[in-house]
Every structure is written in structure tokens, then in C-alpha cells.
Design an enzyme around this catalytic site. Structure first.
Site, PDB file in Angstrom:
ATOM      1  N   ARG A   1       0.850  -1.189   0.000  1.00 49.14           N
ATOM      2  CA  ARG A   1       0.000   0.000   0.000  1.00 49.14           C
ATOM      3  C   ARG A   1       0.889   1.244   0.000  1.00 49.14           C
ATOM      4  O   ARG A   1       2.024   1.222   0.483  1.00 49.14           O
ATOM      5  CB  ARG A   1      -0.907   0.014   1.227  1.00 49.14           C
ATOM      6  CG  ARG A   1      -1.933   1.154   1.183  1.00 49.14           C
ATOM      7  CD  ARG A   1      -2.674   1.333   2.491  1.00 49.14           C
ATOM      8  NE  ARG A   1      -3.570   2.485   2.401  1.00 49.14           N
ATOM      9  CZ  ARG A   1      -4.229   3.013   3.422  1.00 49.14           C
ATOM     10  NH1 ARG A   1      -4.089   2.502   4.638  1.00 49.14           N
ATOM     11  NH2 ARG A   1      -5.013   4.061   3.246  1.00 49.14           N
ATOM     12  N   HIS A   2       0.353   2.333  -0.502  1.00 51.97           N
ATOM     13  CA  HIS A   2       1.082   3.603  -0.532  1.00 51.97           C
ATOM     14  C   HIS A   2       1.331   4.142   0.881  1.00 51.97           C
ATOM     15  O   HIS A   2       0.777   3.647   1.869  1.00 51.97           O
ATOM     16  CB  HIS A   2       0.300   4.638  -1.350  1.00 51.97           C
ATOM     17  CG  HIS A   2      -1.091   4.881  -0.818  1.00 51.97           C
ATOM     18  ND1 HIS A   2      -1.348   5.626   0.310  1.00 51.97           N
ATOM     19  CD2 HIS A   2      -2.294   4.439  -1.259  1.00 51.97           C
ATOM     20  CE1 HIS A   2      -2.640   5.663   0.546  1.00 51.97           C
ATOM     21  NE2 HIS A   2      -3.246   4.946  -0.386  1.00 51.97           N
TER      22      HIS A   2
ATOM     23  N   HIS B   1      -2.989   0.289  -3.630  1.00 53.88           N
ATOM     24  CA  HIS B   1      -3.883   0.726  -2.563  1.00 53.88           C
ATOM     25  C   HIS B   1      -4.099  -0.396  -1.545  1.00 53.88           C
ATOM     26  O   HIS B   1      -3.715  -1.539  -1.771  1.00 53.88           O
ATOM     27  CB  HIS B   1      -5.201   1.170  -3.178  1.00 53.88           C
ATOM     28  CG  HIS B   1      -5.025   2.176  -4.273  1.00 53.88           C
ATOM     29  ND1 HIS B   1      -5.010   3.532  -4.048  1.00 53.88           N
ATOM     30  CD2 HIS B   1      -4.808   2.016  -5.615  1.00 53.88           C
ATOM     31  CE1 HIS B   1      -4.808   4.165  -5.195  1.00 53.88           C
ATOM     32  NE2 HIS B   1      -4.683   3.276  -6.161  1.00 53.88           N
TER      33      HIS B   1
END
Length: 642
Positions: A383-384, A569
Site C-alpha cells: 500500500r502507498h 492501494h
């Protein structure tokens, strides 16, 4: 008859002489506890809860349960008698257990180790448990030489069950043994034991998805059930209060922040009842600790699902071949019985071990010790990092840009500068950057990968700026900047239903990202162009898109590199990996619950099983990243108050 607390862990059992009273007292462990001032009821409870291992184990249990509200509860434990395989047959069954779990995920058979049930669960008072164990030893001693070996087993499969059934005539002999144990238990321990009346069998799999039947059946048919085996009669117990609870294992320590929260110690088990979750907030569960007996709220992503039998206690294990019975050196189950010895590592390899960063059960986490241990192909999904609009609010753009559209930094956690956007700064409303700390998070991940000697061959990322920036910082931490270019793939964007408004974000084109000093591959041609993304797509469309683009990415990299990193995401960790394991997608409600628990830089790893095309989730080669919140501080407001 005086109770014996030593379960013959180091003493060869002698021939039983029923007509001659014993002149040796075997209550030394209990006597020591009583001499230390512990009440007898508590001392007995400690001994049965630890399998009567030794005084130290019982003392440790008592000290850790000093605040247990049920410490003086007279409710006894629940017991059961199983036949457990050992030797070559156990190795065959263990292999089936591992492969079925890796290829098809966990089914209900995995909750309990391979066994044949000889009786129903029954209760026994704490003070009678040693006599119950002696009853088992006496019964097995009478049956040595009479026990049918090897047991003839026949494979049976149906749409939702696979098992090995004992041939009917032999099964009747085993039921006679169970009846003899019941008689002996009634005489010695004054308990009622109900022998198992149904067909005797070893359950291999049940309550699995219908489409998994061919794979499971093939694995089952590959076993050689005629191999040698010394069946062991093993007496187990469990805490009856938690018989219908879900068992969780603590993976990370947690210190309570409020009075109603539970302290977590790695390795402890938590009992959770679905009926008690009504008052728990999102991301929290209410449970009871095995280690302390205390109950409270705990963060859900600090624990992972465990198997039901992980908390069971062993009270005796008797061999039908050897007079020297297997030792019971550890009362807690914690591992499978291999050739009469406990192997705690095997259940660990079968268990579901998450990191704080992830994930959705079932998981099979097998930590590689070095890059050389990795299979041929590996997929990382991440995930970012921390995003601006979450930290500074959705109106951060209004606060950070003046009337002429110039960016103004007002906090150390805001980037020093932002990439120019051809469509204007308002495009940041739907496509925000990461914070300074988000970049630091990402570089930490890259540095950890570098330290673990992991090399990333290809990096793919969602077109969202926060994902591109996160990928860039990971590559910097890996010291691969300039060597590895980012492939921006619109097909990795999150579920478009979550996008506010009636249009998708306007993403920065690859050429402009390069102009902003982001190492993007401008020659890359996406598998899913932006034009193919639709606003408010269905859940099925999103899941199908994520699965398809992941498969195409991996196919594209075949023979060109072994390791692929996807930076996207929170939803990507689930959507890009679940079907790769041969699992069906979760329903949208369960999917959302999983995604909400995945933090910034949540990181998972997937490995291909040989060249089968089937992948398995494994433990990443890096530690999870955990940190606390740091709220805004205004010294004028806080320190200049009257």
C-alpha cells in the site's frame, strides 16, 4: 488413591498391580505448590491447565492468572480421547495437510490435527485428572498385543467431505478399546465417558469450496495409507468456556491505552466470541487471554486466526507398540506429535501468521531466511504511504495554495514542493501526494528490502500520485534508483466506487512525472488504459480487473525477472492476491472489513508454487512497520492560555 501429578514424563511405566496398594506417594508436584501457600483448588487448576509439566510451569500459570476473575471457578475442563498417527503415515497426512492448505486455503479439518475420535467430549474434576490419565495408561497396557495394526483405511469423498474410514470390523475392535477405557475411567476417576458410536475415520477435509474438490481428491489419492504407523492414544483437554469461540494468536505486543483494553503478549492466544463483538469499535475485538484469563478490547490487526487445537492441553500419550510411552514434555499442544515427540515448528508452518501490515485469512506464512530460499517467482504488493488529505484534511488544497495557484508549505510533514499539473492545482483534490513522513515510510521499506538482500526486478504502480511517489521512495531505499523504472498501470487503481463525485481523478501523465524527477518508464504500455476505467464500477468488475491485470503483469515478466513489486492501494493487497491462490473472492462486505485494517505501507508477499501457476501468501522478507499518531501542535494555543 493419592493423585499423581507426574505424567510419567521420564519414567518407564511399570506393570500395573491392581490388588496391591501403592506405598509411594506421587503427589509431590501438588505438595510443593501447597507448601508454597497456594490453595488446593488453584494448584490443581494450574496443574491441569499446564498438563502437569512441572512446578515451575504451574507457578508461572498461577502468577499470570492472579487477576483472572474465573481463577476460583469450579467449572472443570472438557476432555477427549483421540487416536493419533505417528511414523510414515503421519508424514503422509502432514504433507496432505500442508498442500491442501496451501493450494485451497483453510477448511474446517485444519482446526484439529489428523486423528480418530474414540469418545465424545466429557468433563472431569481437576482432582481426578491424574487418575483419568492413569486409567488411559492401564487400558493401553492391557491392549498391547491386541490392538489391530496396521489399521485398514479406505478413502471416501463427497461434495464437501474427504476422509479415511476404518474398516468396519476393525472399527468395532477400536470401539471395544474405547469402552474399556470408559470403564476404567469410571472406576479410577469417577467420570462418565461416552465411546464414539459413529463410523471411525480420519477427517482430511470438510466444509471446503466445491471447486476445490478435484484438487483435494487428487492430493488424498496420492497418499499411501498402508504405510506403517504406531497409533497413539492421547488424552486432550480444553477450557469448556471457550469451546465455541474463535481462537486468535497474538502476533505483536500491545500496551493498553484505556482501562477496558487488553494487554497483548506475542504468542498468547485470545478467545473471541462473535456474540460479544456488539460493543467493539471498528478494527477492535473483544476477547479473553489464554495467558492471563483477563478480558478486554484489543486491536484486530495485532492478532491472527489460529487453529482450535492450538490451546489444547495433553494429559497423556500412550503407544500400543512401545512400553515406553511418548514423553509429555509440554502439556500445551503447540505442535503435532511426530513419532511420539512434539514438533512445535510444524504447526507454525501450517498456521496463519500475519504482520501488522496485512491481511486476509487464510494465510500460510513461511519466512524465508534469505533470498536464495525464495521460489522461482515472487510478487510483493504494498500500500502507498501516508497521504496528505488524511493528515491535513480534505480541504488541504485550499490551505496550501494561494490565489495564484502557488504552493505554500505550512507544516514540516508537508512536501517542500509539489509536481506541476497541466490541469491546474485543483487536480490535487482527487489525486493527493504523500506526506514527508509517507516518503520516509516508503524509504524504510526499501532499506529493509535491501538489508534482506531482496532485489526487485520490476515495479508497477497505480497512477495515483501517492502510489507513484511511494514506489519512487521504495526504489530509493533499495538503492535501485536509475536502474529500475516505474511502470504506471491504471488497472491497479482502487475500486472506482470509492471515488467521490461523477468523474475519476485526473492523473499526471508519465511524461510530466518524469519532468517532476520521478523515475517513470514512458515506454510502458498499460494493460488497462485509463479509458477502460469506469466510474462506480461494480465490485465484481473491480475484483476481476485486479486479478486480470495481476496475471498479465506476471505473465509479462516471465523469464525476464523473478521478483515483481506492485505499489497500489490497501484494497490491492487482497484483490491482487486472493484469486492468485486459487481462492474465490470474498463478498464485498468482508472485503471492505479486511481493507480497513491494512495500514500505510501494508506489505504482503506471494510466491509461485513451482511452475503450477498457483501462488501462496508467505511471510515477507521484512518486518512490519508500526508507528503512532502525531497530532498537530500549536504552541500559542497550548502554552499561552490564561
Amino acid at each position: 488413591m493419592a493423585a499423581k501429578e507426574d505424567l510419567y514424563s521420564k519414567v518407564t511405566p511399570r506393570r500395573q498391580r491392581q490388588n496391591r496398594p501403592s506405598t509411594v506417594k506421587h503427589g509431590s508436584t501438588l505438595d510443593v505448590l501447597l507448601s508454597m501457600g497456594f490453595p488446593k483448588t488453584r494448584a490443581l487448576k494450574a496443574l491441569v491447565s499446564t498438563g502437569s509439566r512441572n512446578v515451575q510451569a504451574a507457578c508461572d500459570w498461577l502468577f499470570s492468572h492472579v487477576d483472572d476473575p474465573f481463577l476460583d471457578d469450579p467449572l472443570p475442563r472438557e476432555y477427549v480421547l483421540y487416536l493419533r498417527p505417528s511414523g510414515p503415515l503421519l508424514h503422509q497426512l502432514t504433507h496432505f495437510w500442508q498442500q491442501s492448505r496451501l493450494t485451497c486455503g483453510k477448511n474446517k479439518a485444519h482446526n484439529i490435527f489428523p486423528h480418530i475420535t474414540l469418545c465424545q467430549f466429557f468433563m472431569c474434576a481437576d482432582g481426578k485428572v491424574e487418575a483419568l490419565s492413569e486409567a488411559l495408561q492401564t487400558t493401553v497396557a492391557k491392549w498391547r498385543g491386541r490392538f489391530p495394526l496396521p489399521l485398514p483405511l479406505e478413502l471416501y469423498t463427497s461434495s464437501n467431505f474427504i476422509g479415511l474410514f476404518v474398516e468396519e470390523q476393525v472399527a468395532e475392535v477400536l470401539k471395544t478399546f474405547a469402552a474399556d477405557f470408559a470403564t476404567e475411567a469410571a472406576t479410577k476417576a469417577d467420570v462418565h465417558v461416552e465411546p464414539h458410536k459413529k463410523q471411525l475415520h480420519v477427517t482430511l477435509a470438510y466444509h471446503f469450496q466445491t471447486n476445490h474438490l478435484p484438487v483435494l481428491e487428487k492430493l488424498a489419492k496420492g497418499m499411501d495409507v498402508s504405510l506403517g504407523c504406531d497409533w497413539l492414544a492421547v488424552l486432550f483437554s480444553r477450557d469448556i468456556r471457550f469451546a465455541n469461540h474463535e481462537t486468535l494468536q497474538v502476533m505483536y505486543p500491545y500496551l493498553p491505552q484505556n482501562e477496558d483494553e487488553l494487554e497483548l503478549v506475542p504468542g498468547d492466544f485470545i478467545f473471541m466470541s462473535p456474540q460479544e463483538q456488539g460493543s467493539a469499535s471498528e478494527g477492535w475485538v473483544y476477547g479473553t487471554s489464554l495467558g492471563t484469563g483477563l478480558s478486554g478490547l484489543l486491536p484486530e490487526n495485532y492478532v491472527n486466526r489460529a487453529d482450535e487445537c492450538d490451546t489444547w492441553v495433553v494429559h497423556g500419550s500412550q503407544s500400543f507398540l512401545n512400553c515406553a510411552s511418548p514423553s509429555n514434555s509440554d502439556g500445551l499442544l503447540g505442535g503435532l506429535l511426530l513419532d511420539g515427540q512434539f514438533d512445535g515448528g510444524l504447526l507454525d508452518s501450517l498456521g496463519d501468521h500475519p504482520s501488522l501490515s496485512v491481511l486476509s485469512p487464510p494465510m500460510q506464512m513461511l519466512r524465508p531466511s534469505s533470498q536464495s530460499c525464495l521460489p522461482k517467482r515472487t510478487l510483493f504488493v504494498c500500500r502507498h504511504g501516508e497521504r496528505m488529505d488524511v493528515v491535513f484534511g480534505k480541504h488541504w488544497v485550499n490551505q496550501c495554495f494561494d490565489s495564484k495557484g502557488r504552493y505554500i508549505r505550512s507544516n514540516l510533514n508537508m512536501p517542500v514542493s509539489l509536481p506541476a499539473r497541466s490541469g491546474g492545482y485543483r487536480d490535487y483534490d482527487k489525486d493527493c501526494p504523500i506526506t514527508v513522513f509517507g516518503g520516509t515510510q516508503a524509504r524504510l521499506i526499501g532499506e529493509a528490502l535491501l538489508e534482506s538482500h531482496t532485489t526487485i526486478d520490476f515495479v508497477y504502480c497505480s497512477p495515483s500520485l501517492r502510489c507513484v511517489q511511494t514506489a519512487q521512495n521504495i526504489v530509493q531505499g533499495l538503492q535501485q534508483e536509475g536502474k529500475t523504472k516505474l511502470r504506471v498501470e491504471p488497472g491497479l487503481f482502487e475500486w472506482t466506487k470509492w471515488v467521490s463525485g461523477t468523474s475519476l481523478p485526473v492523473w499526471i501523465p508519465p511524461a510530466e512525472l518524469v519532468a517532476a524527477n520521478l523515475s517513470v518508464d514512458t515506454t510502458y504500455r498499460p494493460h488497462v488504459p485509463i479509458s477502460k476505467l469506469a466510474v462506480s464500477e461494480s465490485y465484481d468488475t473491480y475484483i476481476s480487473r485486479s486479478f486480470q491485470v495481476t496475471r498479465e503483469i506476471l505473465a509479462e515478466c516471465t523469464n525476464l525477472g523473478n521478483t515483481v513489486l506492485i505499489v497500489a492501494h490497501a484494497s490491492s493487497l487482497e484483490a491482487c492476491t486472493r484469486q492468485m491462490q486459487g481462492l474465490s473472492p470474498q463478498n464485498s462486505k468482508d472485503f471492505v472489513q479486511v481493507v480497513r485494517k491494512i495500514p500505510y505501507l501494508g506489505f504482503c508477499a506471494c510466491e509461485e508454487m513451482g511452475e503450477t501457476g498457483v501462488w501462496q501468501l508467505v511471510d515477507p522478507p521484512i518486518l512490519p512497520l508500526t508507528h503512532g499518531p502525531n497530532h498537530s501542535f500549536n504552541w500559542r494555543e497550548m502554552l499561552l492560555q490564561d
